[in-house]
Design a protein around this motif. Structure first.
Motif, short mmCIF file in Angstrom:
data_model
loop_
_atom_site.label_atom_id
_atom_site.label_comp_id
_atom_site.label_asym_id
_atom_site.label_seq_id
_atom_site.Cartn_x
_atom_site.Cartn_y
_atom_site.Cartn_z
N HIS A 224 14.01 -10.05 12.85
CA HIS A 224 13.32 -11.26 12.38
C HIS A 224 14.26 -12.24 11.69
O HIS A 224 15.20 -12.75 12.30
CB HIS A 224 12.14 -10.86 11.48
N SER A 225 14.04 -12.50 10.40
CA SER A 225 14.81 -13.52 9.68
C SER A 225 16.24 -13.11 9.41
O SER A 225 17.01 -13.88 8.84
CB SER A 225 14.10 -13.88 8.37
N GLY A 226 16.62 -11.91 9.85
CA GLY A 226 18.01 -11.51 9.82
C GLY A 226 18.88 -12.37 10.72
O GLY A 226 20.11 -12.26 10.69
N HIS A 227 18.27 -13.25 11.51
CA HIS A 227 19.07 -14.18 12.33
C HIS A 227 19.95 -15.05 11.46
O HIS A 227 21.00 -15.52 11.92
CB HIS A 227 18.16 -15.05 13.21
N PHE A 228 19.55 -15.29 10.20
CA PHE A 228 20.36 -16.09 9.28
C PHE A 228 21.20 -15.23 8.33
O PHE A 228 21.80 -15.75 7.39
CB PHE A 228 19.46 -17.02 8.46
N SER A 229 21.23 -13.93 8.55
CA SER A 229 22.06 -13.07 7.71
C SER A 229 23.53 -13.38 7.95
O SER A 229 23.94 -13.84 9.02
CB SER A 229 21.78 -11.60 8.01
N LYS A 230 24.33 -13.11 6.95
CA LYS A 230 25.77 -13.34 7.08
C LYS A 230 26.36 -12.51 8.23
O LYS A 230 27.19 -13.00 8.99
CB LYS A 230 26.48 -12.99 5.78
N ILE A 231 25.92 -11.26 8.34
CA ILE A 231 26.52 -10.40 9.36
C ILE A 231 26.18 -10.88 10.76
O ILE A 231 27.05 -10.89 11.65
CB ILE A 231 26.11 -8.92 9.16
N PHE A 232 24.95 -11.32 11.00
CA PHE A 232 24.59 -11.77 12.35
C PHE A 232 25.32 -13.07 12.69
O PHE A 232 25.87 -13.21 13.78
CB PHE A 232 23.08 -11.94 12.46
N LYS A 233 25.35 -14.01 11.76
CA LYS A 233 26.03 -15.28 12.04
C LYS A 233 27.52 -15.06 12.26
O LYS A 233 28.15 -15.71 13.10
CB LYS A 233 25.78 -16.28 10.91
N ARG A 234 28.10 -14.13 11.50
CA ARG A 234 29.53 -13.85 11.67
C ARG A 234 29.80 -13.26 13.05
O ARG A 234 30.77 -13.65 13.72
CB ARG A 234 30.00 -12.89 10.58
N LEU A 235 28.97 -12.33 13.48
CA LEU A 235 29.18 -11.69 14.77
C LEU A 235 28.87 -12.62 15.94
O LEU A 235 29.46 -12.51 17.01
CB LEU A 235 28.35 -10.41 14.87
N MET A 236 27.92 -13.53 15.75
CA MET A 236 27.57 -14.48 16.81
C MET A 236 28.55 -15.66 16.86
O MET A 236 28.82 -16.21 17.91
CB MET A 236 26.14 -15.00 16.62
N GLY A 237 29.05 -16.09 15.69
CA GLY A 237 29.96 -17.23 15.66
C GLY A 237 29.27 -18.56 15.92
O GLY A 237 29.91 -19.52 16.33
N THR A 238 27.96 -18.62 15.67
CA THR A 238 27.17 -19.84 15.91
C THR A 238 26.20 -20.03 14.75
O THR A 238 26.02 -19.13 13.93
CB THR A 238 26.36 -19.72 17.22
N PRO A 239 25.52 -21.18 14.65
CA PRO A 239 24.60 -21.41 13.52
C PRO A 239 23.39 -20.49 13.49
O PRO A 239 22.81 -20.25 12.43
CB PRO A 239 24.16 -22.87 13.70
N CYS A 240 22.94 -19.98 14.64
CA CYS A 240 21.77 -19.10 14.74
C CYS A 240 20.51 -19.79 14.19
O CYS A 240 19.62 -19.14 13.63
CB CYS A 240 22.01 -17.78 14.00
N SER A 241 20.41 -21.09 14.34
CA SER A 241 19.27 -21.86 13.84
C SER A 241 18.14 -21.88 14.87
O SER A 241 18.35 -21.58 16.05
CB SER A 241 19.71 -23.29 13.50
N LEU A 242 16.94 -22.27 14.40
CA LEU A 242 15.75 -22.25 15.25
C LEU A 242 14.65 -23.07 14.59
O LEU A 242 14.77 -23.50 13.45
CB LEU A 242 15.29 -20.79 15.45
N LYS A 243 13.57 -23.29 15.32
CA LYS A 243 12.36 -23.90 14.76
C LYS A 243 11.47 -22.80 14.19
O LYS A 243 11.52 -21.66 14.67
CB LYS A 243 11.59 -24.65 15.84
#
Length: 261
Positions: free
Chosen positions: A100-119
């Motif tokens: 869920h909202s772990g899409h904005f976690s530091k670890i997910f954003k670091r591993l993805m290398g993108t903003p991981c933003s959404l509506k």
């Protein structure tokens, strides 16, 4: 030997919201771990943000096969050194499931290398999670879709890298759609992002959601030994080349020198 799963919970809303505490008396992390432990081949335990080192010590992570991550209100309170520690273990082969909202976690954003933003919209909408990859191991045992009577809406565009596989796509009552089950690999570690799980709804009591979580742990598990040298960049001298080699031309480094990073 069962898969050693560790459920990391932020444990903030459970302490601050009577609504969340009523829905999840074991805490969200405890409820998720209980669902995983219904599988005899999974041994799930929990740690929370408030634990020393957020519960993610080097020793604990070394004994973790799959880490399950739920966070929302306190992403910024997760120490960067701990994030780097988790990233290293994913590179080495530990599985990671981000909820869920772990899409904005530091670890997910670091591993993805993108903003991981959404509506997003919090309106208790009906969510229909369509299984678009019916033969994927994470979808085993499901029908054509999962219906959740109330959920928070997440909508495209979801600014993540193109996944290896899209397992689920969600439709919401307001009309939006979202890629809600995505797989990735970073180094030797498999990553699965699963969208549903807003804290004010009983999503983690749903039997089909339990099925997805258990399937995801099995999918993310890498039985091979940790690739402990994955970040090494050794200088291989001419004398150690697999074939006879004559050194030619000038160079910056002597044999045995460490490279520049």
């Amino acid at each position: 030997m069962p898969i050693r799963a560790l459920v990391w919970g932020e444990n903030v809303h459970e302490q601050e919201s009577a609504v969340v505490a009523d829905i999840y008396p074991l805490g969200m992390h405890g409820t998720i771990a209980a669902a995983l432990n219904q599988d005899k081949d999974i041994a799930a335990e929990t740690v929370v943000l408030q634990d020393p080192e957020h519960g993610l010590t080097e020793e604990r992570l070394a004994k973790t096969d799959v880490l399950v991550w739920w966070g929302h209100a306190a992403h910024g309170k997760v120490e960067d050194a701990i994030v780097e520690r988790v990233q290293q273990r994913v590179w080495e082969g530990m599985g990671l499931i981000v909820l869920h909202s772990g899409h904005f976690s530091k670890i997910f954003k670091r591993l993805m290398g993108t903003p991981c933003s959404l509506k997003w919209r919090e309106a208790g909408e009906r969510e229909r999670i369509w299984v678009v990859n019916r033969n994927h191991p994470i979808a085993k045992g499901l029908g054509e879709c999962i219906e959740l009577p109330n959920e928070e809406m997440y909508g495209e565009p979801f600014t993540v890298p193109e996944p290896m596989e899209t397992v689920f796509v969600s439709w919401f009552e307001g009309g939006e759609v979202f890629r809600s089950g995505l797989t990735y690999q970073r180094g030797a570690g498999r990553i699965f992002y699963f969208r549903p799980g807003h804290e004010t709804y009983p999503t983690y009591h749903h039997p089909d959601v339990h099925t997805v979580l258990r399937n995801a742990v099995h999918w993310a598990h890498n039985p091979a030994p940790a690739w402990a040298t994955i970040t090494d960049a050794p200088n291989v001298p001419v004398s150690a080349a697999k074939e006879p080699l004559v050194e030619k031309g000038p160079k910056l480094h002597k044999d045995g020198d460490e490279g520049l990073r």
